[in-house]
Structures are given as C-alpha cells and as structure tokens.
Design a protein around this motif. Structure first.
Motif, PDB file in Angstrom:
ATOM      1  N   ARG A  35       0.237  -1.060   0.025  1.00 31.81           N
ATOM      2  CA  ARG A  35      -0.510  -0.011  -0.042  1.00 31.81           C
ATOM      3  C   ARG A  35       0.718   1.173  -0.334  1.00 31.81           C
ATOM      4  O   ARG A  35       0.446   2.394  -0.688  1.00 31.81           O
ATOM      5  N   HIS A  36       1.937   1.478   0.836  1.00 35.46           N
ATOM      6  CA  HIS A  36       2.860   2.399   0.977  1.00 35.46           C
ATOM      7  C   HIS A  36       4.343   2.306  -0.372  1.00 35.46           C
ATOM      8  O   HIS A  36       5.017   2.977   0.024  1.00 35.46           O
ATOM      9  N   GLY A  37       3.939   0.878  -0.964  1.00 32.98           N
ATOM     10  CA  GLY A  37       4.787   1.526  -1.513  1.00 32.98           C
ATOM     11  C   GLY A  37       6.779   1.433  -1.122  1.00 32.98           C
ATOM     12  O   GLY A  37       7.171   1.810  -1.638  1.00 32.98           O
ATOM     13  N   ARG A  38       6.476   0.167  -0.349  1.00 35.56           N
ATOM     14  CA  ARG A  38       8.229   0.006   0.362  1.00 35.56           C
ATOM     15  C   ARG A  38       8.205  -1.735  -0.128  1.00 35.56           C
ATOM     16  O   ARG A  38       7.804  -3.163   0.298  1.00 35.56           O
ATOM     17  N   PRO A  39       9.085  -1.202  -1.351  1.00 37.20           N
ATOM     18  CA  PRO A  39       9.589  -2.938  -2.178  1.00 37.20           C
ATOM     19  C   PRO A  39      10.760  -3.889  -0.958  1.00 37.20           C
ATOM     20  O   PRO A  39       9.748  -5.346  -1.365  1.00 37.20           O
ATOM     21  N   ARG A  40      11.541  -2.978  -0.219  1.00 36.60           N
ATOM     22  CA  ARG A  40      11.873  -4.065   0.799  1.00 36.60           C
ATOM     23  C   ARG A  40      11.550  -4.905   1.619  1.00 36.60           C
ATOM     24  O   ARG A  40      11.285  -6.652   1.601  1.00 36.60           O
ATOM     25  N   ARG A  41      10.458  -4.125   2.016  1.00 32.33           N
ATOM     26  CA  ARG A  41       9.644  -4.041   3.165  1.00 32.33           C
ATOM     27  C   ARG A  41       8.380  -5.931   2.467  1.00 32.33           C
ATOM     28  O   ARG A  41       8.397  -6.251   3.586  1.00 32.33           O
ATOM     29  N   ALA A  42       7.765  -5.197   1.565  1.00 36.09           N
ATOM     30  CA  ALA A  42       7.368  -6.119   0.794  1.00 36.09           C
ATOM     31  C   ALA A  42       7.990  -7.786   0.976  1.00 36.09           C
ATOM     32  O   ALA A  42       7.387  -9.213   0.673  1.00 36.09           O
ATOM     33  N   SER A  43       9.599  -7.684   0.099  1.00 37.49           N
ATOM     34  CA  SER A  43      10.102  -8.879  -0.401  1.00 37.49           C
ATOM     35  C   SER A  43      10.417  -9.163   0.862  1.00 37.49           C
ATOM     36  O   SER A  43       9.820 -10.745   1.057  1.00 37.49           O
ATOM     37  N   ALA A  44      10.734  -8.769   1.698  1.00 38.19           N
ATOM     38  CA  ALA A  44      10.757  -9.523   3.642  1.00 38.19           C
ATOM     39  C   ALA A  44      10.111 -10.433   3.704  1.00 38.19           C
ATOM     40  O   ALA A  44       9.752 -11.457   4.525  1.00 38.19           O
ATOM     41  N   ALA A  45       8.016  -9.372   3.407  1.00 34.51           N
ATOM     42  CA  ALA A  45       7.316  -9.922   4.089  1.00 34.51           C
ATOM     43  C   ALA A  45       6.965 -11.793   3.457  1.00 34.51           C
ATOM     44  O   ALA A  45       6.773 -12.249   4.057  1.00 34.51           O
ATOM     45  N   LEU A  46       6.432 -11.480   2.024  1.00 37.11           N
ATOM     46  CA  LEU A  46       7.004 -12.345   1.179  1.00 37.11           C
ATOM     47  C   LEU A  46       8.052 -13.393   1.458  1.00 37.11           C
ATOM     48  O   LEU A  46       7.855 -14.883   1.324  1.00 37.11           O
ATOM     49  N   LEU A  47       9.504 -13.465   1.561  1.00 38.81           N
ATOM     50  CA  LEU A  47      10.436 -14.222   2.454  1.00 38.81           C
ATOM     51  C   LEU A  47       9.890 -15.298   3.492  1.00 38.81           C
ATOM     52  O   LEU A  47       9.564 -16.105   3.669  1.00 38.81           O
ATOM     53  N   ASN A  48       9.124 -14.071   4.679  1.00 43.90           N
ATOM     54  CA  ASN A  48       8.645 -15.139   5.305  1.00 43.90           C
ATOM     55  C   ASN A  48       7.883 -15.848   5.089  1.00 43.90           C
ATOM     56  O   ASN A  48       7.410 -17.203   5.884  1.00 43.90           O
ATOM     57  N   LEU A  49       6.584 -15.539   4.414  1.00 46.46           N
ATOM     58  CA  LEU A  49       5.278 -16.278   3.965  1.00 46.46           C
ATOM     59  C   LEU A  49       6.112 -17.545   2.802  1.00 46.46           C
ATOM     60  O   LEU A  49       5.337 -18.088   3.677  1.00 46.46           O
ATOM     61  N   GLY A  50       6.696 -17.946   2.140  1.00 49.46           N
ATOM     62  CA  GLY A  50       7.450 -18.870   1.682  1.00 49.46           C
ATOM     63  C   GLY A  50       8.333 -19.765   2.337  1.00 49.46           C
ATOM     64  O   GLY A  50       8.246 -20.866   2.743  1.00 49.46           O
ATOM     65  N   ASP A  51       8.782 -18.795   3.790  1.00 49.91           N
ATOM     66  CA  ASP A  51       9.088 -20.329   4.910  1.00 49.91           C
ATOM     67  C   ASP A  51       8.017 -21.095   5.316  1.00 49.91           C
ATOM     68  O   ASP A  51       8.471 -22.186   5.520  1.00 49.91           O
ATOM     69  N   LEU A  52       7.492 -20.414   5.454  1.00 45.61           N
ATOM     70  CA  LEU A  52       5.980 -20.901   6.704  1.00 45.61           C
ATOM     71  C   LEU A  52       5.434 -21.920   6.010  1.00 45.61           C
ATOM     72  O   LEU A  52       5.171 -22.783   6.035  1.00 45.61           O
ATOM     73  N   GLN A  53       5.229 -21.611   4.649  1.00 45.82           N
ATOM     74  CA  GLN A  53       4.931 -22.440   3.343  1.00 45.82           C
ATOM     75  C   GLN A  53       5.378 -23.132   3.424  1.00 45.82           C
ATOM     76  O   GLN A  53       5.289 -24.482   3.594  1.00 45.82           O
ATOM     77  N   ALA A  54       6.927 -23.565   2.828  1.00 41.26           N
ATOM     78  CA  ALA A  54       7.781 -24.336   2.502  1.00 41.26           C
ATOM     79  C   ALA A  54       8.096 -25.360   3.934  1.00 41.26           C
ATOM     80  O   ALA A  54       8.096 -26.513   3.802  1.00 41.26           O
ATOM     81  N   ALA A  55       8.038 -24.624   4.858  1.00 41.07           N
ATOM     82  CA  ALA A  55       7.480 -25.530   6.847  1.00 41.07           C
ATOM     83  C   ALA A  55       6.793 -26.585   6.765  1.00 41.07           C
ATOM     84  O   ALA A  55       6.697 -27.532   7.299  1.00 41.07           O
ATOM     85  N   ALA A  56       5.762 -26.175   5.843  1.00 41.78           N
ATOM     86  CA  ALA A  56       4.442 -26.658   5.928  1.00 41.78           C
ATOM     87  C   ALA A  56       4.248 -27.945   4.919  1.00 41.78           C
ATOM     88  O   ALA A  56       3.049 -28.298   4.790  1.00 41.78           O
TER      89      ALA A  56
END
Length: 690
Positions: free
Chosen positions: A545-566
């Motif tokens: 929403r606020h155009g912060r790609p670095r923070r968005a990338s970090a959130a997506l990496l964490n989501l990917g890690d959770l999906q990978a753990a599952a």
C-alpha cells in the motif's frame, strides 16, 4: 442484591468441576430460571444412541431468547459425562460476520492441547471439510468423550466440517435460524419464558416485594417484553436504577418505546423492519418422522412437562458422507426487528445512562471482538483504568454488557452482546464525530502495542530494551502473566490489527502492533503458524500500500518460509518468486539471493533437479558479487547436489571441489568435513555406475 440460580438435575459421570474446559464457557447471567422443558428435550436428545458420527443438538431462537445461557446451563449439567473436556467457540463475529471453520478448528485444537504447529496452513479448501485443521480436529476427537458448544452458528457449512466420526462426542450448537444440510437434527426452538419463570426472574432482579405488590404490572411488563429474557433483564435493570418507577409505568414506557421505534426507523435498518418469526426447522426427514418431530418441538417450546425421549428405530450404518452435505449459501445474520420488545427495552436502558456510560458503551463496539477489560476500555475513552472498571461494572449491572470469563490475573472482562451491537454502531455513527472515533482507535492500538511490548520484555528480559512502564493498574505482573495475557488475548489482538489495516487509516500504529506480535508470540512457545502467516500477510498489505518493496519482499520471504515448513512447495515457490521481484525493485542483493535460494530449495524438494541447479546457480552469482564466501561455499555444494541428481558426476565433482576450496580459504573445518564426505560418497557411487 442476592441472586440465585435455579437448581437443575446434574448429569451422571465425573464431578463437573474436574472436567477441563468449563472455565472457557461464557459466565452467563447470575440468575437462570425456567426452561425445564427445553432442558429435558436436550437431555432426551443427547441420550439417544448415535451411530457413526457425533450427535448434534441444536438450540434455535431469535436474538435475546437466551439460547446461549441455556446452552451453557445444559453443558454444565452434563459435563461430567464428557471427562475429556468441554470446548467452546463462537462461529460468528460480533458484527454478524461468518467465521471460517478452519479458524474455529484451530482454536478447538488448542483447547484440546494439540500442537497446532504441526497443522498445515489453510489452503484453498479452508472453508470445507478437507481443510487440514478440520481434518486434524476430527482426528484428535477420535476415541474421546468431548462436549463441543458452538455458539451462534450461521449456517451448516460452518458446522459440518467440524463433525467428527466419533459417537462419544456431543455437539451442541446455538443458532438464530434452521441449519439445513445436516440430517437427523431436530432443533429445540426457544420461545418466551413461562409465567412462573418470568415472575421468579423479575422478583429476583427487581425485588420480590416490589413485584409481589404489583402482580398486574408484572404481568403487563412480561407481556410487553414478550416474555423474552433479554428484554426482561434490560427492563429489570431500568427498574433497579429507578426505585421510584412503578412496574406498570415501566410496561407502558416499553410499549411506547416499541411503537416509537416502528415510526422512527434508524438509517440503514429498513431491511430489518419486518418482524422475524422464530425459525422453523426445514431439515429433510425420513418418512414417518415428521409428525413425531412436530410433537417434540411443540412440547419443547410451550409444554410445562419434560419431553420424553423417543428413540428412533434402528437403522443400518451409513457412509459418513451421507450424514453431511453442503447447505445453501450462508444466510445474512438474523436481525432484531424494530418492533421487537428488545429494541424498546434497549432504547429505554440507553436513555437512562450518564453521558460517560453511553460513550463507553458506544466505544466498546470498536474493541477487538467487542470484548474489553479496564486496560482496553480506558484507552478507548481516554480515562484512568479504575474509572473504566467502575463504568464497565455499572453497564453490566444494567444488563447492557455480558460478563466474560476473567483474565489470567482475575481482571473482569465484558462483551457487547451481539443482539445490541448493530444498534450501538448506529448510535456511535450518529453521536460521535469521525475524528473522535479515529482518536479512540489510535489510543487502543497504542495501548495494545505497549502491552504487547511489555509482555515481550517480561518473557525475554535480555532480548529487548525495556519499555516505559505502564501505570500500575495496567501493568502485567510476571512472565507467566504475560504469556497468559498474550495467548488469552491473541484472537483479539489479531482482530484489532486486521481491522486497523483493513481500514487503512492507522497503518503506523497497526504496523507497530504487527511487529510487536511477531516478536512476542513466538516467545510463548505456542505461536500457531496460521497466526504468523496472517501477520506476515498484513505486513505485505501495508508494504504494498505504501510502496515499500524491501519490506514487501521480506514479508513474502517469511510467507514462503512458512509454506515451505508446511511442505507446500508450489505455494512457497510462488512467494519466493514474488519476493524476488520486489527485491529487484528495491535493488537489494541480499533479499534477491534469499529469494533465489528459497525458490531453488522448492524445486529441489519437488524433485526438479534441472530447475534447482538453475536457481541455485543464480543465487550463487549474487552471493559471489556480494563477497559472501560462506554462502558461496554452501551454494556450490547445493549446485553439486543438483548435478549429481541429474547423473552429471563430473560437474558435481567440480562444484564440490570449488566448495572445498572456498571453505579452506575461510577456515571452516566442519564445513570442509561435510563437503569432503559428500564428495567421497559421490565418487563411490559414480565408480559403481550409480
């Protein structure tokens, strides 16, 4: 004023006080009267033999009929028959919204003591019977004797994914309407209280002398209230607060208030103006059972005598899939019509409040899940916590708030009843300026941030700088108290931050609360992956929403890690690829390397060695440009493994030798030993033609 509770025959089995989970049930009213016929009908239905799946009892009644209080009363009387525990959940949000079965299943699993860390994250079927959490719940209930009280069920689609193939369990559901789609349900429908129960209720709440001296006025008041418990309690609260008011006059005031409500219709309530008749069951039945069901239902509502159990004829076992089938689309919440006595009683009760009490009551509709204690209520209205505690108690005394089980430290907790919530929201929108509402929400979020950070400091004193101490009445006392507070308020905290981010006007405070929760919940040792997944999705929403790609990338990496753990490798790979795009936009090489390596690991887990080698190679190039030699050595070994999986032994040996060279250069002896062993194994397998 002394209050009494009507005695009921206790169920057989273990002493109820030893059954785990009874403390989770709503506190309910201090006085419970009447409903003997309905309780007898429930006991008779529960005693019928069940085959194949958990039997389901349904209590149906319009808002204000006392269905939840009756369900709790029944649960307490039969709890001894279910020694493995009592589970409780509300299946609708305070605004009438529908809670997905997957979320309910996870909370019920936690109440059972199951480790939800092993439950996969929700998927495409999160609203159906195949959701992983629903499957895990049904498996956990196998072989147990558990009573599940599911309050305010909206539709059968919420209920049937939770039904286990375990006849030893019992499901008691309350609803405002019929639950079509589940067979063998014969609901007990609540009407008004009988005359003796009304007299007992009013006599205890108002005073036996005052009611006894005016039996005609008491009868008029009961008729004006439609003998509905909620309306009677509100009018009793008004009479307690106005000793000079005659009971007959109170009945006349209620009739005038109901008539006025029909004339002056609140904005947005037009669709609710028509009265809603008590729900009639429309569940399909076998031939020959319809008349019998009618007789049982009629006795449950109006009959003075308990209803005898009528055992259905024995039937052959059937496939569990035949017991449950998807119902129609979820219905809208059943509204309280404007000509309902409950509306008039609430109007009179609200008019008798002080300005501070009315403001508090309206503000509580902003509280997470409309539940509050002095900590959160004081933030909403901007007053000291002791003053908030006094106001909350006064509102509960007037029957305008329902008492919840106390917090871990004994702090009283209250909830806005769902039947009053829509009216209070309209009053808030009418009487409170938007700036005042926004300020109240901001104060609440900041209070929750400070409480969460305080809990984190207590759980890990060395891991975070000390926050400014909260005032004494608000302070969490110990690490154990902090853990209990975080887990007890987790749903409310998640709801608060989701609501704030959904509205989009307080992203700063909401973002701080998300960060505090991500740091604090894992310290409890009971952080569910689904909760962490929800928090990281909220971070992603704010970042995009606020155009912060670095923070968005970090959130997506964490989501990917959770999906990978599952073990959800395809979903994880999608998150990693999206993270890579944001990382490239931010020109952040470290995030790019993490995303590339994560995607490579997904392809490796899926058995796609060619793509794994490609993505590992791209990650290797980024790490080499960064000068990260430890990561370079690790990725060279990963590339070698991918080559070996393709039987490209020469390329694999070359990469292993390059990894050994880097490890020797940086002095990593343990790494050298591991890679050397992998290289020796590769040579041995290659020599025998593997």
């Amino acid at each position: 004023m002394a209050r009494k509770t009507a005695t009921m025959e206790a169920g057989t089995g273990a002493p109820a006080e030893r059954v785990p989970g009874l403390d989770r049930l709503p506190a309910g009213p201090a006085l419970f009267v009447g409903r003997r016929a309905e309780l007898a009908a429930l006991r008779a239905a529960a005693a019928r033999p069940a085959e194949g799946r958990s039997p389901v009892l349904v209590l149906a009644g319009r808002p204000g009929s006392g269905r939840t209080a009756l369900a709790v009363r029944f649960a307490v009387t039969v709890a001894g028959q279910y020694p493995d525990g009592v589970l409780f959940a509300r299946l609708s949000a305070p605004d009438g919204g529908r809670v997905p079965p997957a979320r309910i299943a996870r909370r019920l699993l936690e109440q059972l003591g199951a480790d939800t860390a092993d439950v996969p994250l929700p998927g495409a079927a999160e609203d159906g019977r195949d959701d992983p959490a629903c499957v895990a719940l049904r498996a956990a209930l196998a072989g147990r004797r558990v009573l599940l009280l599911l309050d305010d069920v909206r539709d059968a689609g919420q209920l049937w994914p939770l039904l286990a193939d375990e006849p030893g369990c019992l499901v008691l559901a309350t609803t405002a309407g019929p639950l079509t789609g589940i067979e063998d349900i014969d609901p007990v429908i609540l009407g008004g209280l009988d005359r003796s129960a009304v007299a007992e209720l009013l006599g205890d709440l108002v005073g036996g002398t005052r009611i006894g001296c005016d039996p005609v006025g008491a009868a008029d008041l009961a008729e004006a209230c439609g003998s509905q418990p909620a309306a009677l309690r509100l009018m009793a609260g008004r009479l307690r607060g106005m000793p000079e008011l005659a009971v007959t006059e109170a009945a006349k005031q209620l009739l005038r208030a109901v008539a006025e409500a029909e004339k002056v219709e609140p904005e947005g309530a037009k669709e609710s103006a028509e009265p809603v008749d008590p729900p009639e069951p429309t569940v399909p039945r076998e031939k020959g059972k319809g008349e019998q069901g009618k007789k049982r239902r009629g006795a449950a509502v109006t009959g003075p005598e308990p209803v005898a159990a009528v055992a259905p004829p024995a039937e052959p076992a059937r496939d569990p899939a035949a017991w449950v089938r998807p119902g129609p689309e979820p219905a809208e919440p059943v509204p309280v019509p404007d000509n309902d006595p409950l509306v008039g009683a609430f109007t009179l009760a609200y008019a008798g409040l002080t300005a501070a009490q009315a403001r508090m009551l309206r503000a509580l509709t902003l509280a997470p899940a409309q539940a509050a204690d002095p900590r959160t209520a004081s933030a909403l209205v901007g007053c000291p916590a002791p003053e908030a505690a006094t106001t909350l108690a006064a509102l509960a005394e007037r029957e305008l708030l329902a008492e919840e089980p106390p917090a871990a430290d004994g702090t009283a907790r209250y909830r806005v009843p769902g039947r009053l919530h829509p009216r209070l929201v309209r009053l808030r929108e009418r009487d409170d300026r938007p700036a005042e509402i926004e300020l109240a929400r901001a104060r609440l979020l900041e209070r929750l941030v400070r409480l969460t950070e305080s809990a984190r400091s207590l759980l890990d004193p060395s891991g975070a700088p000390g926050t400014d101490p909260l005032p004494g009445p608000l302070r969490l006392k110990s690490a154990a108290h902090a853990r209990e507070w975080l887990l007890g308020e987790r749903d409310a905290l998640l709801g608060a931050v989701a609501d704030a981010i959904g509205q989009g006007d307080l992203d700063g405070s909401a973002g701080r609360l998300v960060t505090a929760l991500l740091r604090s919940l894992p310290l409890t040792g009971a952080a569910a992956p689904a909760d962490l997944h929800q928090l990281h999705e909220l971070v992603l929403t704010v970042a995009e929403r606020h155009g912060r790609p670095r923070r968005a990338s970090a959130a997506l990496l964490n989501l990917g890690d959770l999906q990978a753990a599952a073990g959800r490798w395809d979903q994880a790979a999608g998150h990693y690829r999206a993270a890579l795009e944001h990382a490239r936009t931010a020109d952040d090489e470290a995030l790019c390397a993490r995303a590339l390596e994560g995607a490579a690991g997904c392809h490796r887990a899926l058995g796609d060695a060619v793509r794994a080698a490609d993505w590992y190679g791209r990650a290797l190039g980024v790490r080499q440009s960064m000068g990260d030699q430890a990561a370079e050595a690790r990725l060279l070994a990963r590339v070698a493994e991918a080559h070996a999986a393709q039987r490209r032994f020469d390329e694999a040996e070359r990469e292993y030798r390059a990894s050994l060279s880097v490890l020797r250069r940086i002095g990593d002896e343990r790494g050298r030993e591991a890679v050397a062993a992998a290289l020796a194994e590769l040579r041995e397998r290659a020599s025998v033609g593997w």
